[in-house]
Design an enzyme around this catalytic site. Structure first.
Site, PDB file in Angstrom:
ATOM      1  N   ASP A  72       0.818  -1.218   0.000  1.00  0.00           N
ATOM      2  CA  ASP A  72       0.000   0.000   0.000  1.00  0.00           C
ATOM      3  C   ASP A  72       0.849   1.264   0.000  1.00  0.00           C
ATOM      4  O   ASP A  72       0.308   2.372  -0.047  1.00  0.00           O
ATOM      5  CB  ASP A  72      -0.967   0.005   1.187  1.00  0.00           C
ATOM      6  CG  ASP A  72      -0.266  -0.077   2.528  1.00  0.00           C
ATOM      7  OD1 ASP A  72       0.784  -0.738   2.606  1.00  0.00           O
ATOM      8  OD2 ASP A  72      -0.766   0.518   3.508  1.00  0.00           O
ATOM      9  N   HIS A  73       2.177   1.114  -0.002  1.00  0.00           N
ATOM     10  CA  HIS A  73       3.068   2.273  -0.053  1.00  0.00           C
ATOM     11  C   HIS A  73       4.044   2.231  -1.232  1.00  0.00           C
ATOM     12  O   HIS A  73       4.627   3.270  -1.558  1.00  0.00           O
ATOM     13  CB  HIS A  73       3.870   2.381   1.245  1.00  0.00           C
ATOM     14  CG  HIS A  73       3.038   2.711   2.436  1.00  0.00           C
ATOM     15  ND1 HIS A  73       2.892   3.993   2.929  1.00  0.00           N
ATOM     16  CD2 HIS A  73       2.275   1.914   3.232  1.00  0.00           C
ATOM     17  CE1 HIS A  73       2.087   3.971   3.981  1.00  0.00           C
ATOM     18  NE2 HIS A  73       1.702   2.718   4.188  1.00  0.00           N
ATOM     19  N   ASP A 184       4.328   4.975   7.829  1.00  0.00           N
ATOM     20  CA  ASP A 184       3.841   4.122   8.912  1.00  0.00           C
ATOM     21  C   ASP A 184       4.958   4.023   9.948  1.00  0.00           C
ATOM     22  O   ASP A 184       6.095   3.688   9.603  1.00  0.00           O
ATOM     23  CB  ASP A 184       3.492   2.729   8.395  1.00  0.00           C
ATOM     24  CG  ASP A 184       2.298   2.749   7.452  1.00  0.00           C
ATOM     25  OD1 ASP A 184       1.687   3.822   7.313  1.00  0.00           O
ATOM     26  OD2 ASP A 184       1.999   1.703   6.853  1.00  0.00           O
ATOM     27  N   HIS A 408       1.909   0.004  14.229  1.00  0.00           N
ATOM     28  CA  HIS A 408       1.415   1.368  14.090  1.00  0.00           C
ATOM     29  C   HIS A 408       1.210   1.937  15.488  1.00  0.00           C
ATOM     30  O   HIS A 408       0.874   1.209  16.426  1.00  0.00           O
ATOM     31  CB  HIS A 408       0.081   1.403  13.334  1.00  0.00           C
ATOM     32  CG  HIS A 408       0.163   0.954  11.916  1.00  0.00           C
ATOM     33  ND1 HIS A 408       0.490   1.799  10.884  1.00  0.00           N
ATOM     34  CD2 HIS A 408      -0.047  -0.262  11.356  1.00  0.00           C
ATOM     35  CE1 HIS A 408       0.476   1.125   9.743  1.00  0.00           C
ATOM     36  NE2 HIS A 408       0.157  -0.133  10.009  1.00  0.00           N
TER      37      HIS A 408
END
EC number: 3.1.27.-
Length: 779
Positions: A72-73, A184, A408
């Site tokens: 997702d990054h 993150d 996180h």
């Protein structure tokens, strides 16, 4: 988007705002553009999974920074580099690049994005190919932690983020504006990674994740105990445990926990009784990366590596499983399988195989994104759709639990970090709309006491493709280079010596014998040094946002691309007097003047001209003087021309010369001189007649003008009532009083009678010498 304003910072999110997935953010300031991350959304497929790249011209991007290797990054990076008009440079840390290649190759092969068919039955060509991945890999540049990289005026530094191996937060500086992007991050020290760092320099803007909103994590040891107890109880009843994980990241953390627990309970679990499998297409390749970068992990891992001389990531109780064909599913077992979102691959196949049995357990250990199977199964549905045929449903009877080991920050950790950064502007990203909204409200409430003050904190939670504009007034700092640095040091030394002398002198008079160096140092330290004034040129490099302060002579060396033009001023004045009179006034004002040409022998000085040009000179009646180094005065007949190079000092001197020329014929001194010296004779007679008419008092008055200019009302001259009476026996005196310092002057003998301050005494002696030289031709 409009063109970046010179004072406006712009934040524009192409993905990852009010959602988790496809993180991609654009920063613009002072004409520079930075792109942060290039991910995909795990819940979507094909082009729908990409950030909204069509909303921004990617050709404007100067640099792209990848925070870590998670899909997702980073998963759309090959698409950006090979399938768009992106022309910038790409940076990531060394471990991230090492993992990126294998992770993305597996992503292309396994996911439906790389090889799926659309509902119309046509082949989906995919976002990018293996060739695109290889070509993009060669263009990626790596950075070290804590090293600052400068790319055409954009400076950025990578810091440990603590999320996964190689994860970085970036502090970016453009023209003095600092932006911290956390990516993150985790503030918790786990079994193999350090916690996120706090950069030493402050930031104007903080772009921070909000994954868990205002939620609070349980202590890590409690979560580890729950994890092992749940797994232990499940396998003891003959069940199977599925832990969907990303191939890299939290999987290694959980394997460290399970390997240690299995060793501690070897009688019940060890020896192959209950096997643990790590099922991933990249299993061995992934682990080799972790084994390579042991020295980038925390002290506990490094200590184990040193003490045992074995790699902590070579597990005793965990086996690698490349595919399910090699898996003999005959009894209880524990399976860590990727991908973590259960969208496809080994983890999805095992879910469909094991979910119908109630003795089995699906244990979610990471963050689950909306729209994914991992998020759906946490709702404990009765059935789940088959991945191969969504019309077929599979009953779900297995136990579903969640114990978050997602690296996180929770609310408390996030708040503490935000307070340490102390940024006045906070932009929330990487969070679903509701948790992000709650976090924004909590932050505004926490900083409510600062509202309306200069330290007010602004919090933003923009949606995708919604721009945030912030106005900044940066402080510009110039760097002194070249010879001007020596000039500054010289001036500083002079200032220090003068302060020492001024402070030490009164103490010497009170107790000269007891003065020591320590007292001297204390006196200097009590008072700050005065500002130092130096002259130079300020050169602005708009490309790199740098200011250089240097002398004109160093310009060509330090800025060879710049050309210089010297502007000289010229003023012409009509004069109605002889050159002798003008020369006399020039000497009175400036003390001396260099004679360049004197055709009429007005000055009785030898002109300073080059030998080869002497023969070419003809008698044109010119008088050319060089005054104060750069001002040139040329007198021919009744025309006087003043030429000089523009600067503050030269302009002031030139103004004084022009004032003399405009008033020379009507000045009282001129009238007095010319009334006796306008008959026909040579220059020597003019001087002797003038000298004969100026008596002792007139001489003192001329010198006292210098003192009046220097000391103002602090200087007093004592004269007789009849100031032109000749009384040689009476001494003409003057007194300078500055604070407690006093100097008494004998003007008859041009000496100081008494003075209680060495610095003041030095200044008075200098003025007496100058005054004596000025009036000597008249005495």
């Amino acid at each position: 988007m409009e063109r970046t304003n010179t004072t406006t910072f712009k934040f524009f999110s192409l993905g990852g705002s009010n959602e988790v997935g496809r993180s991609c953010h654009i920063l613009q300031y002072k004409g520079k553009t930075v792109m942060l991350d290039a991910g995909i959304h795990p819940a979507y497929q094909g082009l729908a999974s990409l950030p909204f790249y069509d909303e921004f011209d990617l050709s404007k991007v100067d640099i792209l920074l990848i925070s870590h290797f998670h899909l997702d990054h980073a998963a759309s990076l090959p698409y950006v580099m090979q399938r768009t008009n992106f022309q910038g440079r790409v940076f990531m840390t060394h471990p991230t690049k090492a993992i990126y290649r294998w992770l993305l190759r597996d992503f292309v092969r396994v996911t439906s994005i790389g090889s799926s068919s659309s509902s119309m039955g046509t082949k989906d060509e995919g976002l990018f190919s293996d060739e695109d991945l290889v070509d993009s890999f060669d263009k990626i540049e790596t950075v070290d932690y804590h090293s600052t990289v400068d790319v055409n005026g954009i400076k950025f530094t990578a810091f440990h983020a603590g999320h996964v191996l190689g994860a970085a937060m970036f502090q970016i500086e453009i023209a003095g504006l600092r932006v911290l992007f956390t990516g993150d991050y985790s503030r918790e020290v786990d079994r193999h990674l350090n916690s996120a760092e706090v950069p030493p320099l402050s930031s104007n803007v903080l772009i921070v994740e909000s994954t868990f909103g205002t939620a609070t994590h349980e202590p890590r040891l409690n979560r580890e105990r729950k994890l092992t107890q749940l797994i232990h109880s499940t396998v003891m009843r003959g069940g199977r445990v599925l832990l969907p994980v990303f191939a890299l990241g939290r999987a290694q953390e959980i394997m460290l926990i399970l390997d240690e627990y299995w060793s501690q309970h070897a009688d019940e679990l060890g020896g192959g009784q209950v096997p643990i499998f790590y099922a991933s297409n990249l299993a061995k390749k992934c682990m080799s990366v972790f084994q390579t970068y042991v020295n980038m992990m925390n002290d506990d891992i490094r200590k184990k590596f040193r003490d045992s001389q074995t790699n902590p990531f070579i597990f005793k109780n965990i086996s690698y499983l490349r595919n399910l064909e090699d898996f003999q599913d005959f009894g209880p077992s524990v399976m860590l399988a990727s991908p973590g979102m259960l969208q496809s691959g080994l983890s999805r196949d095992l879910l469909e195989r094991w979910c119908p049995e109630d003795k089995n357990l699906v244990l979610i250990t990471g963050y689950s994104i909306e729209g994914t199977m991992a998020k759906f199964i946490m709702l404990e549905p009765d059935t789940i759709p088959s991945i191969n045929n969504p019309e077929i449903t599979i009953p779900r009877r297995c136990q579903v639990e969640e114990i978050s080991f997602a690296a996180h920050v929770d609310f408390q950790e996030n708040l503490e970090f935000i307070e340490k950064i102390s940024a006045p502007n906070i932009i929330l990203v990487h969070g679903e709309a509701n948790p992000m909204g709650r976090l924004k409200s909590a932050l505004l409430s926490n900083f409510a006491s600062l509202k309306g003050t200069d330290n007010e904190v602004h919090v933003f939670n923009p949606r995708n493709c919604v721009e945030v504009d912030l106005e900044f007034q940066g402080v510009k700092v110039a760097k002194a280079v070249g010879n001007i640095v020596n000039e500054i040091y010289k001036e500083e030394n002079v200032e220090i010596k003068e302060e020492i002398a001024a402070k030490i002198e009164p103490i010497k008079e009170e107790n000269e014998d007891n003065l020591d160096s320590q007292a001297e140092k204390g006196l200097v330290d009590e008072e700050e040094h005065k500002d130092i004034v130096v002259s130079g040129i300020l050169v602005s490099d708009d490309k790199n946002f740098e200011l250089d302060f240097l002398s004109l002579s160093d310009l060509r060396e330090h800025h060879p691309d710049l050309s210089t033009t010297i502007l000289r001023e010229r003023q012409s004045v009509r004069v109605n007097c002889k050159k002798e009179l003008i020369y006399w006034h020039i000497l009175q004002m400036f003390g001396e003047a260099e004679v360049l040409q004197d055709d009429d022998r007005v000055t009785n000085q030898e002109p300073k001209v080059k030998e080869e040009s002497k023969d070419n000179l003809t008698n044109t009646g010119k008088l050319i003087l060089q005054i104060m180094g750069d001002i040139k005065l040329t007198i021919v007949n009744t025309l006087a021309v003043v030429e000089w190079t523009q600067d503050l000092m030269n302009d002031t001197v030139a103004d004084s010369i022009i004032a003399i020329l405009m008033n020379v014929d009507s000045a009282p001194a001129s009238v007095k001189l010319s009334s006796h010296s306008c008959d026909d004779h040579d220059h020597n007679n003019v001087q002797s007649n003038a000298q004969g008419k100026i008596d002792e008092v007139e001489r003192v008055k001329q010198i006292s003008r210098l003192f009046k200019e220097q000391f103002g009302d602090c200087f007093t001259l004592f004269l007789n009532k009849d100031e032109y009476a000749s009384n040689k026996e009476e001494t003409i005196t003057g007194v300078v009083t500055i604070g407690k310092s006093t100097a008494k002057i004998d003007f008859n003998n041009m000496k100081i009678l008494e003075c209680n301050s060495n610095p003041l005494k030095g200044r008075v002696e200098s003025l007496l010498n100058i005054g004596g030289n000025l009036v000597t031709p008249l005495c």
